[in-house]
Motif scaffolding. Structure first.
Motif, PDB file in Angstrom:
ATOM      1  N   VAL A 112      48.026 153.347 -30.059  1.00 57.40           N
ATOM      2  CA  VAL A 112      47.446 152.298 -29.219  1.00 57.40           C
ATOM      3  C   VAL A 112      48.413 151.122 -29.097  1.00 57.40           C
ATOM      4  N   ASP A 113      48.204 150.375 -28.054  1.00 62.96           N
ATOM      5  CA  ASP A 113      48.959 149.131 -27.888  1.00 62.96           C
ATOM      6  C   ASP A 113      47.996 148.010 -28.266  1.00 62.96           C
ATOM      7  N   PRO A 114      48.154 147.451 -29.451  1.00 58.87           N
ATOM      8  CA  PRO A 114      47.158 146.488 -29.926  1.00 58.87           C
ATOM      9  C   PRO A 114      47.057 145.231 -29.069  1.00 58.87           C
ATOM     10  N   ALA A 115      48.115 144.946 -28.279  1.00 59.36           N
ATOM     11  CA  ALA A 115      48.056 143.750 -27.433  1.00 59.36           C
ATOM     12  C   ALA A 115      47.248 144.016 -26.163  1.00 59.36           C
ATOM     13  N   ALA A 116      47.163 145.292 -25.780  1.00 61.02           N
ATOM     14  CA  ALA A 116      46.511 145.607 -24.509  1.00 61.02           C
ATOM     15  C   ALA A 116      45.189 146.354 -24.694  1.00 61.02           C
ATOM     16  N   ASP A 117      45.100 147.185 -25.735  1.00 64.56           N
ATOM     17  CA  ASP A 117      43.909 148.017 -25.909  1.00 64.56           C
ATOM     18  C   ASP A 117      42.852 147.304 -26.748  1.00 64.56           C
ATOM     19  N   LEU A 118      41.599 147.618 -26.441  1.00 62.50           N
ATOM     20  CA  LEU A 118      40.497 147.036 -27.221  1.00 62.50           C
ATOM     21  C   LEU A 118      40.146 148.010 -28.346  1.00 62.50           C
ATOM     22  N   ILE A 119      40.375 147.569 -29.559  1.00 66.45           N
ATOM     23  CA  ILE A 119      40.067 148.423 -30.714  1.00 66.45           C
ATOM     24  C   ILE A 119      38.775 147.910 -31.336  1.00 66.45           C
ATOM     25  N   GLU A 120      37.863 148.840 -31.631  1.00 62.91           N
ATOM     26  CA  GLU A 120      36.628 148.441 -32.314  1.00 62.91           C
ATOM     27  C   GLU A 120      36.438 149.285 -33.572  1.00 62.91           C
ATOM     28  N   LEU A 121      35.975 148.631 -34.598  1.00 63.47           N
ATOM     29  CA  LEU A 121      35.678 149.321 -35.851  1.00 63.47           C
ATOM     30  C   LEU A 121      34.222 149.037 -36.172  1.00 63.47           C
ATOM     31  N   ASP A 122      33.430 150.107 -36.242  1.00 61.01           N
ATOM     32  CA  ASP A 122      32.003 149.937 -36.494  1.00 61.01           C
ATOM     33  C   ASP A 122      31.356 149.007 -35.459  1.00 61.01           C
ATOM     34  N   GLY A 123      31.837 149.079 -34.252  1.00 61.91           N
ATOM     35  CA  GLY A 123      31.253 148.269 -33.173  1.00 61.91           C
ATOM     36  C   GLY A 123      31.775 146.835 -33.114  1.00 61.91           C
ATOM     37  N   GLU A 124      32.629 146.443 -34.089  1.00 61.77           N
ATOM     38  CA  GLU A 124      33.160 145.068 -34.099  1.00 61.77           C
ATOM     39  C   GLU A 124      34.573 145.070 -33.514  1.00 61.77           C
ATOM     40  N   THR A 125      34.835 144.102 -32.647  1.00 60.07           N
ATOM     41  CA  THR A 125      36.176 144.018 -32.065  1.00 60.07           C
ATOM     42  C   THR A 125      37.191 143.626 -33.136  1.00 60.07           C
ATOM     43  N   VAL A 126      38.302 144.343 -33.150  1.00 59.04           N
ATOM     44  CA  VAL A 126      39.376 144.006 -34.091  1.00 59.04           C
ATOM     45  C   VAL A 126      40.225 142.938 -33.413  1.00 59.04           C
ATOM     46  N   ARG A 127      40.263 141.765 -34.062  1.00 62.82           N
ATOM     47  CA  ARG A 127      40.991 140.654 -33.450  1.00 62.82           C
ATOM     48  C   ARG A 127      42.476 140.825 -33.740  1.00 62.82           C
ATOM     49  N   TYR A 128      43.203 141.088 -32.709  1.00 65.72           N
ATOM     50  CA  TYR A 128      44.629 141.345 -32.890  1.00 65.72           C
ATOM     51  C   TYR A 128      45.434 140.064 -32.714  1.00 65.72           C
ATOM     52  N   ARG A 129      46.431 139.915 -33.553  1.00 69.32           N
ATOM     53  CA  ARG A 129      47.287 138.745 -33.403  1.00 69.32           C
ATOM     54  C   ARG A 129      48.684 139.175 -33.039  1.00 69.32           C
ATOM     55  N   LYS A 130      49.221 138.509 -32.079  1.00 68.31           N
ATOM     56  CA  LYS A 130      50.570 138.852 -31.661  1.00 68.31           C
ATOM     57  C   LYS A 130      51.599 138.170 -32.569  1.00 68.31           C
ATOM     58  N   TYR A 131      51.315 136.923 -32.919  1.00 70.35           N
ATOM     59  CA  TYR A 131      52.292 136.152 -33.680  1.00 70.35           C
ATOM     60  C   TYR A 131      51.792 135.814 -35.079  1.00 70.35           C
ATOM     61  N   ILE A 132      52.732 135.755 -35.986  1.00 68.09           N
ATOM     62  CA  ILE A 132      52.409 135.279 -37.337  1.00 68.09           C
ATOM     63  C   ILE A 132      53.308 134.093 -37.657  1.00 68.09           C
ATOM     64  N   TYR A 133      52.807 133.201 -38.498  1.00 67.32           N
ATOM     65  CA  TYR A 133      53.553 131.994 -38.868  1.00 67.32           C
ATOM     66  C   TYR A 133      53.379 131.813 -40.377  1.00 67.32           C
ATOM     67  N   LEU A 134      54.453 131.997 -41.104  1.00 68.45           N
ATOM     68  CA  LEU A 134      54.373 131.902 -42.560  1.00 68.45           C
ATOM     69  C   LEU A 134      55.248 130.767 -43.066  1.00 68.45           C
ATOM     70  N   MET A 135      54.737 130.063 -44.070  1.00 66.89           N
ATOM     71  CA  MET A 135      55.539 129.060 -44.760  1.00 66.89           C
ATOM     72  C   MET A 135      55.975 129.674 -46.085  1.00 66.89           C
ATOM     73  N   LEU A 136      57.281 129.742 -46.279  1.00 66.01           N
ATOM     74  CA  LEU A 136      57.818 130.301 -47.527  1.00 66.01           C
ATOM     75  C   LEU A 136      58.459 129.181 -48.331  1.00 66.01           C
ATOM     76  N   ASN A 137      58.217 129.183 -49.628  1.00 68.98           N
ATOM     77  CA  ASN A 137      59.016 128.330 -50.505  1.00 68.98           C
ATOM     78  C   ASN A 137      60.187 129.200 -50.950  1.00 68.98           C
ATOM     79  N   LYS A 138      61.294 129.052 -50.245  1.00 70.57           N
ATOM     80  CA  LYS A 138      62.435 129.943 -50.497  1.00 70.57           C
ATOM     81  C   LYS A 138      62.998 129.708 -51.903  1.00 70.57           C
ATOM     82  N   PRO A 139      63.173 130.798 -52.646  1.00 71.24           N
ATOM     83  CA  PRO A 139      63.798 130.644 -53.963  1.00 71.24           C
ATOM     84  C   PRO A 139      65.320 130.739 -53.835  1.00 71.24           C
ATOM     85  N   GLN A 140      66.029 130.428 -54.912  1.00 76.24           N
ATOM     86  CA  GLN A 140      67.482 130.606 -54.897  1.00 76.24           C
ATOM     87  C   GLN A 140      67.808 132.093 -54.921  1.00 76.24           C
TER      88      GLN A 140
END
Ligand code: URA
Length: 249
Positions: A45-73
């Motif tokens: 499936v193409d999660p950005a274009a197709d509607l996926i449902e699990l147990d009748g609930e829409t699976v909310r797809y996210r295109k982008y993620i944004y993470l804050m990392l505390n970078k170690p040495q």
């Protein structure tokens, strides 16, 4: 992210369940794509274009993620490296599946705030020299940093390659003269030349021995993140970043 992927991979990456659980649910007819039940958990499936449902609930797809990392040495700010571990190696597969990358670079021995995303447009805006996004670093420096340095940094200093830096704000936090003279400072710069902070101090005859980024634009490091730990940005943080995107200077 690749356009078409196995439905079990998508649901698994989003934390809905393990591959075997998802396979079982598919067999039981609990998964549907665009309204049709899909019994094969390997269905593409193409999660950005197709509607996926699990147990009748829409699976909310996210295109982008944004993470804050505390970078170690000891890890490099790259997506891959033949020799060293990269910041992406610190992420769970769930996040790596989104094919994110670090926004800008911190040296291998620099720690602190690093934004990791797959939103190329936002990354581009944050890194654009035209935007003058301020970045603040906390550093430990050998030698006594004084008001001459504050003035020099405010005016711009000449780096080893002849480049004169843009005005930067230097704040002296503490200096000590017991034993080795040393200073703790905070420096805000609005550009990102290679090794810029270290080279600015070299220009005034001092050496950075510890460097930590504490902010980037409106984003401040979450002090509860241990080195190597990361979390998603909050809605509020993301809003602030998106405002930066709109502010053309
Ligand atoms: N300036 C440096 O010298 N190193 C960094 O990692 C970031 C800014």
């Amino acid at each position: 992210m690749k356009a078409k992927q196995r439905v079990d991979k998508i649901l698994g990456n989003m934390g809905y369940g393990t591959r075997s659980e998802i396979k079982k649910w598919a067999k039981l007819g609990k998964i549907s794509v665009n309204g049709s039940i899909v019994k094969d958990s390997g269905y593409q499936v193409d999660p950005a274009a197709d509607l996926i449902e699990l147990d009748g609930e829409t699976v909310r797809y996210r295109k982008y993620i944004y993470l804050m990392l505390n970078k170690p040495q000891g890890v490099v700010s790259a997506t891959e490296d033949l020799r060293d571990r990269t910041v992406l190696d610190l992420l769970d597969e769930q996040w790596r599946a989104f094919e994110p990358f670090p926004v800008g670079r911190l040296d291998k021995d620099t720690v602190g705030l690093l934004l990791i995303t797959n939103d190329g447009k936002l990354a581009h805006e944050l890194l654009s020299p035209r935007k003058h996004i301020p970045k603040t670093y906390a550093a430990e420096v050998t030698g006594i940093v004084d008001s001459n340095d504050v003035e020099a940094f405010a005016a711009g200093v000449e780096l080893d390659d002849g480049y004169v830096t843009k005005p930067a704000q230097l704040k002296i936090i503490r200096t000590t003269n017991d034993g080795e003279p040393y200073s703790r400072i905070e420096l805000t710069i609005t550009e990102g030349k290679f090794h810029q902070v270290k080279r600015m101090f070299e220009a005034v005859g001092k050496k950075v021995v510890f460097l930590r980024r504490i902010s980037m634009g409106p984003l401040r490091i979450d002090e509860s993140l241990q080195p190597g730990e990361y979390r998603e940005l909050t809605e509020a943080e993301l809003q602030l970043l998106t405002q930066v995107q709109g502010n053309q200077k």
